[in-house]
Design an enzyme around this catalytic site. Structure first.
Site, PDB file in Angstrom:
ATOM      1  N   GLU C  29       0.848  -1.192   0.000  1.00  0.00           N
ATOM      2  CA  GLU C  29       0.000   0.000   0.000  1.00  0.00           C
ATOM      3  C   GLU C  29       0.886   1.247   0.000  1.00  0.00           C
ATOM      4  OE1 GLU C  29      -2.179  -0.824   3.598  1.00  0.00           O
ATOM      5  OE2 GLU C  29      -2.988  -2.675   2.756  1.00  0.00           O
ATOM      6  N   LEU C  58      -6.072  -1.911  -0.913  1.00  0.00           N
ATOM      7  CA  LEU C  58      -5.883  -1.927   0.536  1.00  0.00           C
ATOM      8  C   LEU C  58      -6.301  -3.283   1.108  1.00  0.00           C
ATOM      9  CD1 LEU C  58      -7.141   1.039   2.783  1.00  0.00           C
ATOM     10  CD2 LEU C  58      -5.999  -1.023   3.554  1.00  0.00           C
ATOM     11  N   GLU C  60      -4.225  -6.564   3.023  1.00  0.00           N
ATOM     12  CA  GLU C  60      -2.973  -7.199   3.423  1.00  0.00           C
ATOM     13  C   GLU C  60      -2.923  -8.665   3.014  1.00  0.00           C
ATOM     14  OE1 GLU C  60      -4.791  -5.195   5.303  1.00  0.00           O
ATOM     15  OE2 GLU C  60      -3.421  -3.476   5.351  1.00  0.00           O
ATOM     16  N   GLN C  82       2.045  -1.991   5.806  1.00  0.00           N
ATOM     17  CA  GLN C  82       2.301  -0.604   6.194  1.00  0.00           C
ATOM     18  C   GLN C  82       2.704  -0.445   7.660  1.00  0.00           C
ATOM     19  OE1 GLN C  82      -0.800   2.658   5.443  1.00  0.00           O
ATOM     20  NE2 GLN C  82       0.535   2.684   3.678  1.00  0.00           N
ATOM     21  N   PHE C  83       2.080  -1.234   8.515  1.00  0.00           N
ATOM     22  CA  PHE C  83       2.475  -1.294   9.917  1.00  0.00           C
ATOM     23  C   PHE C  83       2.327  -2.747  10.354  1.00  0.00           C
ATOM     24  CE2 PHE C  83       1.288   3.080   9.338  1.00  0.00           C
ATOM     25  CZ  PHE C  83       2.228   3.764  10.089  1.00  0.00           C
ATOM     26  N   HIS C 129      -0.199   0.934  15.795  1.00  0.00           N
ATOM     27  CA  HIS C 129       0.988   1.349  15.044  1.00  0.00           C
ATOM     28  C   HIS C 129       2.271   1.166  15.853  1.00  0.00           C
ATOM     29  CE1 HIS C 129      -2.217   3.235  12.727  1.00  0.00           C
ATOM     30  NE2 HIS C 129      -1.381   3.562  11.777  1.00  0.00           N
TER      31      HIS C 129
END
Ligand SMILES: Cc1ncc(C[n+]2csc(CCOP(=O)(O)OP(=O)(O)O)c2C)c(N)n1
Ligand SMILES: Cc1ncc(C[n+]2csc(CCOP(=O)(O)OP(=O)(O)O)c2C)c(N)n1
Ligand SMILES: [Mg+2]
Ligand SMILES: [Mg+2]
Lengths: 325, 368, 325, 368
Positions: C29, C58, C60, C82-83, C129
């Site tokens: 992403e 979007l 995963e 992304q995280f 995060h």
């Protein structure tokens, strides 16, 4: 008291809780007419109808995500993931939400759900049907991880899990489902979550196990007894949150311990038990604590699973090693 | 007929009532009480001004990263205004205005973006879930709530918000499918703001609309002009009424735009043109609705100025309350609260160890 | 040599591997025009085009599942989640398939992919995060779990990970991304996976850590040195498969150890390290091995994360305790 | 036009060429070379007879649990026959016949269902993935393969199979969406056999067809009579050609039926009626196709009997080879092979410990 298999005992727990509390809703793949692929929910849809025993589409994330919503609303969903090997589909729902909703809302919204799933090897099943990965959930703050070892404690723990105000992952050993029968009282019986039990007393050695590994572990204790070694055997019952009081206390008497699990060895539950014992009873330790576990590989297809799963001999041998040390 | 056409669904419609030129379709104009119209206007303005103020605060380092909502006020409020207090809101992370409408306090938003767990507390009795950060994950909770409401024979409706990006997640799919299979009373409101951080809609899906995804679940789907608060309201009211009447779920795609950056950590000039943004700035839902209210005589220059003033004062008061509260918050031991109903012994021991450490540090600071 | 931040060093590794090998494909992403939310892939789409740097929808699971197919085909996908807090969405793809394809096909089909994800706290981020849950992957047979601790080893390890024939989970500390610069050579540099490193020598105490915890750990070693205690500091670099040779060897000299990680304590990586040390160097142990870790709770929102993450003081204090014991 | 209908997709069609009464639609009849027709017939029969034999073996305890495919032969073979050898097959766990068509050996299937890891080895050069047990999970691998083929400018096509139940999984959704966004050359073949273990299609989805789910991704979708091998072939050929020509993915729903139990561990009488099964037994794809071949003069009573005999001999030979091989397999140490390219030291130590244990047990057995 009736003699029951673990399947029957679990069924009894569900039935009685459903009778008592209309907040208890079962959901999952094939839990309805089929009664679950292992028949744990057998007959329940007939008694309670399809609003209490809910067949779902084939989607594990859906099952868990929906259970979270139901639990927040005030129901007590007990969902079934058909095999624990398919519970990673819903990992994020458990970690991101089930485990955090109480914390996130500072107690305002809670997720009193139970996720039941068969785990472990020994029944000649296909790939993904034999794993033992309870450590995933044990390492997830906010979840409780419970594994019974026989019909009677399975029933009592499941009742406690359903009544628990927080999310509980409840793994059921397929190998134990029909392996033996125990007297299970018709009257209500519960067992507190978070409390291991001494199931055999001894002072030479502590054997610590849970779930399907209790039987070989007890057998090993008997074999060791023949050699004059009295092993204390402890059943964790709740893997996490792990209360180590009893374990540490046992070790202060025995000085030696063997931890047994089916899960892969590295970063497995045994490592935590070893660490707790080390931290709690270092000065009593007379030998390195042994781990008898699955290997650090995927559990092989069933023709070779026997050699993967810890055997009585491996446990006995580990016990002997700690005594020689 | 061996190669036979199947009737699979009613076609997907697009709804627009008050267009970006200010043209009103009188036939479709929803019948909204004056009071509600003014409340909508007030919250649109509150959403806007609070957003602007947060951006200031963030730039001054007084709050952390946050996702601005500018441009999406109509898209959120037109929908949420259709709920009763006893209905459930299941937001994602960009429905600040909708949450304010539901009664969330400004200071709770500020606490949240300042890293205080106290910022996600839901007031007692309020039927709202807290913000959900994992994209799309909340959609399923909406279905569970709706299933439960139906089971309890409460005529509650659940409204779930999510973005265009969220429609790519498996959770979205499973959620809409479960809702349709159980005919659960959920209204799925997609805030199609054209972007998921740097990914435009055209890389998110090969379909011309998001509304047509409803066809995959056998539920009604509709696309609306999300900057037209009347159209959003009309579509949402229809969906809420259908859900409440037992007619099951609906997917509403609100076509709007994320005028600002994704979050304050984002730099949109890397991936999109200023012209595109400009185009959408001209479709600003706020003046469009203001002019409508003025045209129908519900708002005057003076009353608009009064609303503006009141809103600014409200924002200031929220900021003040937040700063007051933060002065008293922050005990680190709070982090152990509410993980479980009862803290397990080993975790309790960790808490006590931290308490001792903090006390020792305190002593050191005082004596050192 | 140029002085680089970890972000720049990772970018260099990616760029050079992409230049050298057209099988290397980046996907995730916002990895394209945006260059990744932390800018690790900055400028790469400009150099290599959108067939080598692929923005994804979007999703995963989609990213990881697609990477598996690409890797089986013979490419070398490097995907970004992304995280790491959003990598549980794709848990089943990693456990069910990435970790097993070589094994399942007995070596015929392989999955040489890398999954990069930022992990850990310390940057005032929103919920989900800041987690540090590397133990999940470490406990998954078939996956490698790597965590660099600075720009130079980040670059070298990432190159090795990309060239590794098996799936590697590569966690990057957000707190380290821009925390400091190091000399990073333009010429190729690799570091073997599976080998911890001694980064400071000492004989009184072994401090074992990795990733973002290396800096407070080294700081703690310096503070202890002021008290006359010479700590040996070991950087694991690869969490799993864990090679304990160096750790055990260190302990036979020091007799005392402290293990440090950000992850929750129970069932965390530290437990495995403790167990390995106990098994490998029991008779050298002079004090219980200490664990300095995150607590068994969800990492709090950022106003309180400082107190959650192990601090220099906590490490020093633990060191002192083991020396008193 | 404020309430405007949107054109969202071509409508979904249903294709049937040779219906369950044996009626042929000559206009749609695909032009299949005689040799291929006979190969299709042979594999349909092989699939059927092998399935029956496995059921016997399972009942005798000579293999473990397995999922019968009876009734789905046309649905699998009509599709797979459209692939070139260099194309990729991505099966679920119930495409035994399709796998045989691709060259998987009978003994490998038997080894697999006897719990030998050796049963999932793919022959060198073969472009097939092994069976995937986690429902729906393989769909994404197909997209990755197809993306890679396109990247490499190979004109390979990937065909992914999955069941009706699989369409509920998030992986299905993400897979189809990725395929459409990247215009990847994949043909998605849904074996809609009406049941996912005990869950009927009507509890799996609220939609009348599965084909219409294609609309959510902006790809063509078609429903075919899955017991009509000509229709399956025609639809698959069209989809494969489109994919190969760069036209992107297609979703094909084959309407068929799981005539047997889900797996041999399942007891379908708990959840479905014998009448329903009977209805589908009458729609058996095998005689329908046999009669067609006879009518067109491609098959005679005698040649049919010869095929039957050859197939039975082939099955027997496969069983024999499997039993021979199993006699030499089973070294437990094999379980450590191929987890990684190189076994890590700690795992190597575990392997050696097991080797010592086994040797000790062996000694005990010999001396004990
Ligand atoms: C599961 C998950 N993946 C990634 C992220 C990081 N992330 C946060 S918001 C966002 C984009 C969301 O786009 P969209 O759904 O359109 O909502 P919008 O931000 O436009 O409101 C991403 C990728 C996340 N929070 N959750
Ligand atoms: C992710 C996952 N969940 C559950 C299962 C257990 N399971 C195996 S097959 C099956 C039903 C599959 O139904 P469908 O997709 O229609 O395929 P069919 O069995 O009809 O061929 C289930 C629930 C599984 N293998 N994988
Ligand atoms: Mg968006
Ligand atoms: Mg099916």
């Amino acid at each position: 008291m009736a003699k029951m298999t673990m399947v029957q005992a679990l069924n009894l727990a569900l039935r009685q809780e459903m009778e008592k509390d209309d907040r208890v809703i079962l959901l999952g793949e094939d839990v309805g007419l089929d009664g679950g692929v292992f028949r744990v929910t057998d007959g329940l849809i007939e008694s309670f109808g399809d609003q209490r025993v809910v067949d779902t589409p084939l989607a594990e994330t859906g099952i868990v995500g929906m259970s979270i919503g139901m639990a927040v609303y005030g129901l007590r969903p007990v969902c079934e993931i058909q095999f624990s090997g398919f519970s990673y589909q819903n990992f994020h729902q458990l970690e991101n939400h089930a485990a955090r909703m109480r914390w996130r809302t500072q107690g305002r919204l809670t997720v009193p759900m139970v996720l039941r799933a068969p785990y472990g090897g020994g029944v000649r099943a296909l790939e993904h049907h034999s794993e033992s990965r309870e450590a995933y959930w044990a390492h997830t703050p906010g979840l409780k991880m419970v594994i019974p070892s026989g019909p009677r404690n399975a029933r009592a723990l499941l009742v406690s899990a359903i009544r628990d105000p927080d999310p509980v992952i409840f793994y059921e050993s397929k190998a134990l489902y029909r392996a033996f029968r125990e007297e299970v009282p018709e009257e209500e019986e519960t067992l507190p979550l978070g409390q291991p039990q001494v199931v055999r007393q001894g002072s030479d050695l502590s054997l610590i196990a849970y779930g399907a590994m209790m039987r070989p572990t007890l057998k090993a204790a008997e074999e060791l007894a023949e050699e004059g070694v009295e092993a204390e055997v402890i059943d964790l019952l709740t893997i996490s949150p792990l209360d180590d009081t009893l374990l540490v206390e046992s070790l202060t008497r025995t000085g030696r311990a063997v931890v047994v699990h089916e899960a892969p060895r590295s970063f497995g539950p045994g490592a935590e038990v070893v660490s707790r014992l080390m931290e709690g009873a270092f000065h009593y330790l007379q030998a390195p604590i042994e781990r008898v576990t699955g290997y650090d590989i995927v559990i092989p297809y069933f023709s070779r699973e026997k050699e993967y799963i810890p055997s009585v001999e491996r446990i006995v041998e580990a016990g002997r090693r700690t005594l020689r040390s | 007929m061996p190669r036979e056409k199947l009737v699979i669904a009613d076609s997907i419609e697009r709804l627009s009532i008050l267009d970006d030129k200010g043209q009103l379709d009188r036939e479709l104009e929803p019948d909204i009480p004056e009071e509600l119209l003014l409340k909508l206007y007030r919250y649109m303005l509150l959403g806007r001004r609070f957003d602007e103020r947060m951006l200031d605060l963030q730039r001054q380092g007084r709050i952390g990263t946050f996702p601005p909502i500018k441009g999406q006020e109509a898209s959120q409020l037109g929908a949420i205004a259709c709920l009763e207090a006893s209905d459930w809101l299941v937001p994602s992370f960009r429905e600040t205005t909708a949450e304010l409408w539901r009664g969330r306090s400004l200071e709770s938003v500020l606490l949240y973006y300042n890293g205080y767990n106290e910022g996600t507390v839901i007031p007692p009795e309020q039927c709202d879930l807290p913000m959900a950060v994992p994209v799309g994950s909340q959609v399923l909770h909406a279905v569970g709530l709706a299933w439960a409401a139906k089971y309890r024979r409460q005529d509650q409706v659940v409204m779930s918000f999510f973005g265009d990006g969220a429609t790519s997640e498996g959770d979205f799919h499973e959620g809409l499918n479960f809702a349709a299979v159980y005919q659960a009373p959920v209204v799925f409101v997609c805030q199609n703001n054209q972007w998921a951080i740097s990914v435009p809609l055209s890389r998110q899906t090969a379909t011309p609309t998001l509304a047509q995804k409803a066809i995959a679940y056998g539920m009604p789907g509709i696309q609306v002009d999300g900057n037209d608060v009347l159209a959003v309201y009309a579509a949402a009211r229809e969906a809420v009424e259908r859900a409440r009447a037992g007619g099951g779920p609906t997917l509403i795609e609100c076509v709007t735009y994320r005028v600002m950056m994704h979050t304050t950590a984002d730099e949109p000039s890397k991936y999109r043109s200023e012209e595109e943004v400009e185009l959408w700035r001209e479709r600003d839902p706020l003046p469009r609705f203001g002019d409508y209210l003025k045209a129908r005589g519900s708002l005057s220059e003076e009353s608009a100025a009064a609303v503006e003033e009141a809103v600014l004062a409200e924002v200031q008061a929220g900021v003040d309350r937040a700063e007051q509260q933060m002065a008293t918050l922050g005990d680190p031991l709070q982090m152990f609260d509410h993980l479980f109903a009862e803290l397990p012994p080993a975790t309790q021991a960790q808490k006590e160890a931290l308490a001792r450490e903090l006390a020792a540090n305190d002593r050191e600071e005082h004596h050192g």
